[in-house]
Design a protein around this motif. Structure first.
Motif, PDB file in Angstrom:
ATOM      1  N   PHE A 125      -5.410   6.118   4.257  1.00 25.36           N
ATOM      2  CA  PHE A 125      -6.260   5.194   3.509  1.00 25.36           C
ATOM      3  C   PHE A 125      -6.863   4.132   4.429  1.00 25.36           C
ATOM      4  O   PHE A 125      -8.022   3.731   4.254  1.00 25.36           O
ATOM      5  CB  PHE A 125      -5.428   4.527   2.400  1.00 25.36           C
ATOM      6  CG  PHE A 125      -6.231   3.720   1.429  1.00 25.36           C
ATOM      7  CD1 PHE A 125      -6.831   4.314   0.335  1.00 25.36           C
ATOM      8  CD2 PHE A 125      -6.382   2.340   1.613  1.00 25.36           C
ATOM      9  CE1 PHE A 125      -7.572   3.556  -0.568  1.00 25.36           C
ATOM     10  CE2 PHE A 125      -7.126   1.572   0.723  1.00 25.36           C
ATOM     11  CZ  PHE A 125      -7.715   2.194  -0.384  1.00 25.36           C
ATOM     12  N   ASN A 126      -6.092   3.695   5.414  1.00 24.73           N
ATOM     13  CA  ASN A 126      -6.564   2.660   6.342  1.00 24.73           C
ATOM     14  C   ASN A 126      -7.309   3.222   7.540  1.00 24.73           C
ATOM     15  O   ASN A 126      -7.721   2.472   8.434  1.00 24.73           O
ATOM     16  CB  ASN A 126      -5.384   1.823   6.835  1.00 24.73           C
ATOM     17  CG  ASN A 126      -4.881   0.855   5.773  1.00 24.73           C
ATOM     18  OD1 ASN A 126      -5.661   0.352   4.970  1.00 24.73           O
ATOM     19  ND2 ASN A 126      -3.580   0.598   5.762  1.00 24.73           N
ATOM     20  N   LEU A 159       0.829  -1.209   0.000  1.00 28.61           N
ATOM     21  CA  LEU A 159       0.000   0.000   0.000  1.00 28.61           C
ATOM     22  C   LEU A 159       0.862   1.256   0.000  1.00 28.61           C
ATOM     23  O   LEU A 159       0.563   2.212  -0.726  1.00 28.61           O
ATOM     24  CB  LEU A 159      -0.939  -0.004   1.210  1.00 28.61           C
ATOM     25  CG  LEU A 159      -1.889   1.193   1.323  1.00 28.61           C
ATOM     26  CD1 LEU A 159      -2.769   1.305   0.083  1.00 28.61           C
ATOM     27  CD2 LEU A 159      -2.741   1.082   2.586  1.00 28.61           C
ATOM     28  N   VAL A 173      -7.605  10.562   0.605  1.00 33.38           N
ATOM     29  CA  VAL A 173      -6.528  10.172  -0.310  1.00 33.38           C
ATOM     30  C   VAL A 173      -6.901  10.520  -1.747  1.00 33.38           C
ATOM     31  O   VAL A 173      -6.077  11.051  -2.509  1.00 33.38           O
ATOM     32  CB  VAL A 173      -6.228   8.663  -0.176  1.00 33.38           C
ATOM     33  CG1 VAL A 173      -5.248   8.210  -1.260  1.00 33.38           C
ATOM     34  CG2 VAL A 173      -5.670   8.359   1.202  1.00 33.38           C
ATOM     35  N   VAL A 174      -8.150  10.231  -2.125  1.00 33.96           N
ATOM     36  CA  VAL A 174      -8.611  10.566  -3.481  1.00 33.96           C
ATOM     37  C   VAL A 174      -8.532  12.073  -3.712  1.00 33.96           C
ATOM     38  O   VAL A 174      -8.126  12.534  -4.791  1.00 33.96           O
ATOM     39  CB  VAL A 174     -10.048  10.044  -3.704  1.00 33.96           C
ATOM     40  CG1 VAL A 174     -10.620  10.585  -5.017  1.00 33.96           C
ATOM     41  CG2 VAL A 174     -10.067   8.526  -3.705  1.00 33.96           C
ATOM     42  N   LYS A 178     -10.350   7.133   2.855  1.00 34.08           N
ATOM     43  CA  LYS A 178     -10.154   6.862   1.422  1.00 34.08           C
ATOM     44  C   LYS A 178     -10.494   8.078   0.577  1.00 34.08           C
ATOM     45  O   LYS A 178      -9.827   8.372  -0.425  1.00 34.08           O
ATOM     46  CB  LYS A 178     -11.003   5.653   1.002  1.00 34.08           C
ATOM     47  CG  LYS A 178     -10.506   4.322   1.576  1.00 34.08           C
ATOM     48  CD  LYS A 178     -11.378   3.184   1.110  1.00 34.08           C
ATOM     49  CE  LYS A 178     -10.819   1.836   1.570  1.00 34.08           C
ATOM     50  NZ  LYS A 178     -10.749   1.720   3.041  1.00 34.08           N
ATOM     51  N   LYS A 179     -11.533   8.837   0.952  1.00 35.24           N
ATOM     52  CA  LYS A 179     -11.895  10.050   0.200  1.00 35.24           C
ATOM     53  C   LYS A 179     -10.814  11.123   0.333  1.00 35.24           C
ATOM     54  O   LYS A 179     -10.561  11.867  -0.608  1.00 35.24           O
ATOM     55  CB  LYS A 179     -13.239  10.587   0.694  1.00 35.24           C
ATOM     56  CG  LYS A 179     -14.430   9.752   0.255  1.00 35.24           C
ATOM     57  CD  LYS A 179     -15.743  10.424   0.631  1.00 35.24           C
ATOM     58  CE  LYS A 179     -16.934   9.594   0.125  1.00 35.24           C
ATOM     59  NZ  LYS A 179     -18.237  10.235   0.477  1.00 35.24           N
ATOM     60  N   CYS A 213       0.766   4.073  -2.928  1.00 31.67           N
ATOM     61  CA  CYS A 213       0.500   5.487  -2.628  1.00 31.67           C
ATOM     62  C   CYS A 213       1.669   6.363  -3.095  1.00 31.67           C
ATOM     63  O   CYS A 213       1.452   7.460  -3.636  1.00 31.67           O
ATOM     64  CB  CYS A 213       0.261   5.672  -1.136  1.00 31.67           C
ATOM     65  SG  CYS A 213      -1.303   4.973  -0.539  1.00 31.67           S
TER      66      CYS A 213
END
Length: 597
Positions: free
Chosen positions: A412-413, A142, A435-436, A432-433, A146
């Motif tokens: 992310f985690n 991961l 990171v996006v 997660k959002k 990233c």
């Protein structure tokens, strides 16, 4: 999920990041004008010399651009000879670029694209390279993914990849050297000696790095600082230690590291005589030497460094000529960092306290902080402000990307990431959002760079040419004073842009059916004059300009561009243009209309 499925999924994600990197780096690759450093790369890579450009007499456009022509007989010996005599750079990248040029045989129309395609390709390769380094250093796929994603979209990385320069090759070698550093740190943690193959690999990589760019030495010094940090953390018992092997201070542990240092030093010292004997070195690097120690000089390195760090993640069109776009971009970037910075710092702390990621965070955190310390030491102690050139951050850029990869993996985690400044109300965002959002900002910033709305070229001949053609309806002489090949490159920028516009006009006329293909007449193109700069005898410079003007047919318009000497052209019946003309970045100019006697 089986191991094969996991492996295939990881490969697909990596291919996606690599494809995005390819698109962002190759899009609009030849749309931006070349600048002086890129002319140096092209000329020397072709095995040509700037010394063939005549000085102190008027020359036509084809003569000025002759060093940009591919010569069938030019070889590596020509590259080495001209580069080491006329520049202050080591030769490895220029040799590689020469082979690249020979492979593709650039024409006048394809030269810019081919010259920039090599660093762009190396920039794309850095994406899988940083993935494997992140995966190895943090023992996490991961983190590798990233880091690869961040490398793919980083506007700073795209800026370097779209220049015909050696920085992306330097970045690849920094990544390779950091792999050896990470391996050494793991061996220190295990209290095991570094394998012989790793010692040899590290020395070779380091020597190649120095032979690509002398500032690679800063990478090595920062790695030494990072190793010291790891040893100190190990000594204080702050790093996990699951080994009963010998004491870390024993020679069998530190001996291989000493061998790496000695081998690297020997390989680097090879270039010391070349560097010291180069008479152009100081003239080409005077711009980074601080002058008077004013208050502005003392704070400039801080803000210049901050600007460079910001562009690793975000760069919207703050250099646009539209004020509304500039303001909107600045507001958007400010909001972005206000939201994101607390999340990143919280994740970084988490990475430091988690046993599985602590070692990698200490390695690359120490490396980045060590490099920053060196940059500020150069600025405030030696008076050499490396922060003036954002491109020099390449020496620690991969370390920053790895730290971002580690923090993005933590985010992310995390089910819910919190952004909170001091005691203000926290803003909660799904991990997660978040990171996006960060990667999306990087992507749009990358588009900003390859669209020439961010990291715009300092020299803008594309803005000067319309001014010349609008104002001058008679033959033109463009003159500048010359110290090094930098000034020749400034005029080459004007010449290349002039040629490009003439060809575009010719194509437009043919498409409209109003004209036939014709050779450009000599009178349609300007003449150029490079006057040797003589600071101790400015009257000689003025005399050369007078003599040249007296030999030209009248009327003629004289454009003094970055002309570093006083002139008095009354005797030549030349009158200065009275209208106020637009400023053009990179080119300070004055216009004189010279009539018949």
């Amino acid at each position: 999920m089986t191991k094969l499925m996991i492996k295939n999924k990881q490969l697909l994600w990596l291919l996606l990041w690599t494809a995005i990197a390819f698109i962002l780096r190759f899009a609009n690759l030849d749309s931006k004008p070349l600048w002086t450093d890129e002319f140096s790369t092209l000329v020397f890579s072709l095995g040509n010399s700037f010394r063939g450009v005549p000085i102190d007499r008027a020359i036509d456009l084809s003569t000025l651009l002759q060093p940009l022509q591919l010569r069938p007989g030019a070889g590596i010996a020509d590259v080495l000879n001209h580069l080491l005599l006329e520049s202050n750079h080591p030769p490895v990248y220029f040799m590689l670029a020469h082979w690249w040029m020979r492979l593709f045989g650039p024409t006048e129309d394809s030269l810019v694209w081919i010259g920039r395609a090599l660093p762009a390709l190396l920039g794309v390769i850095s994406v899988p390279a940083i993935y494997f380094l992140g995966k190895f250093a943090f023992s996490s796929r991961l983190v590798g993914q990233c880091a690869a994603a961040m490398m793919a979209v980083s506007p700073y990385g795209i800026y370097l990849a779209q220049e015909a320069r050696h920085y992306t090759l330097g970045i690849l070698l920094v990544i390779a050297s950091l792999f050896c550093l990470a391996l050494a740190a793991k061996k220190l943690q295990q209290r095991a000696p570094l394998p012989i193959w790793a010692v040899l690999l590290w020395v070779v990589v380091n020597c190649l790095g120095i032979a690509v760019h002398y500032f690679f030495a800063l990478t090595l010094c920062a790695e030494a600082i990072a190793l010291i940090a790891v040893i100190w953390q190990q000594f204080k018992g702050k790093l996990p230690d699951n080994s009963q092997q010998p004491n870390i201070w024993q020679f069998q542990i530190l001996g291989p590291l000493f061998s790496v240092a000695m081998g690297t030093l020997a390989g680097g010292l090879v270039w010391l005589p070349v560097f010291l004997s180069n008479k152009y070195g100081s003239e080409l690097t005077n711009w980074i030497v601080s002058g008077d120690r004013t208050f502005l000089d003392s704070i400039n390195p801080i803000f210049q460094a901050l600007a460079g760090w910001i562009t690793v993640m975000s760069l919207l069109p703050v250099e646009s000529q539209n004020l509304a776009v500039v303001v909107a971009s600045a507001i958007a970037m400010t909001i972005f960092f206000i939201l994101v910075l607390p999340i990143l710092f919280s994740a970084l702390k988490n990475s430091l306290t988690t046993p599985d990621t602590r070692l990698g965070t200490v390695i690359f955190g120490g490396f980045v902080l060590g490099a920053i310390f060196l940059f500020f030491s150069f600025a405030y102690i030696l008076g050499i402000d490396l922060t003036r050139g954002a491109r020099y951050n390449f020496v620690y850029f991969p370390g920053v990307i790895l730290l971002l990869g580690a923090t993005l993996a933590v985010i992310f985690n995390t089910p819910t990431a919190k952004s909170q400044w001091f005691n203000f109300r926290a803003i909660e965002v799904p991990g997660k959002k978040a990171v996006v959002l960060i990667l999306a900002m990087g992507f749009f910033s990358g588009v900003t760079v390859n669209s020439n709305l961010g990291y715009r070229k300092y020299y803008k001949p594309d803005l000067l040419i319309p001014v010349i053609r609008e104002l001058s309806k008679v033959p033109v002489l463009i003159a500048t004073t010359q110290k090094t090949h930098v000034e020749i490159g400034e005029l080459m920028g004007i010449g290349v842009e002039w040629e490009r516009r003439k060809k575009e006009e010719g194509r437009g006329k043919r498409e409209e059916g109003r004209g036939k293909k014709e050779d450009v007449k000599a009178s349609d193109s300007p003449q150029f004059l490079l006057v040797k700069q003589r600071r101790d005898a400015p009257e000689i410079v003025a005399g050369t300009l007078d003599k040249t003007l007296s030999q030209l047919e009248r009327p003629v318009d004289l454009w003094l561009v970055n002309f570093g000497a006083p002139v008095n052209l009354a005797a030549q019946k030349c009158q200065v243009e009275s209208r106020e003309l637009p400023a053009v970045d990179g080119y300070e100019y004055q216009v004189y209309h010279c009539s018949r006697s």
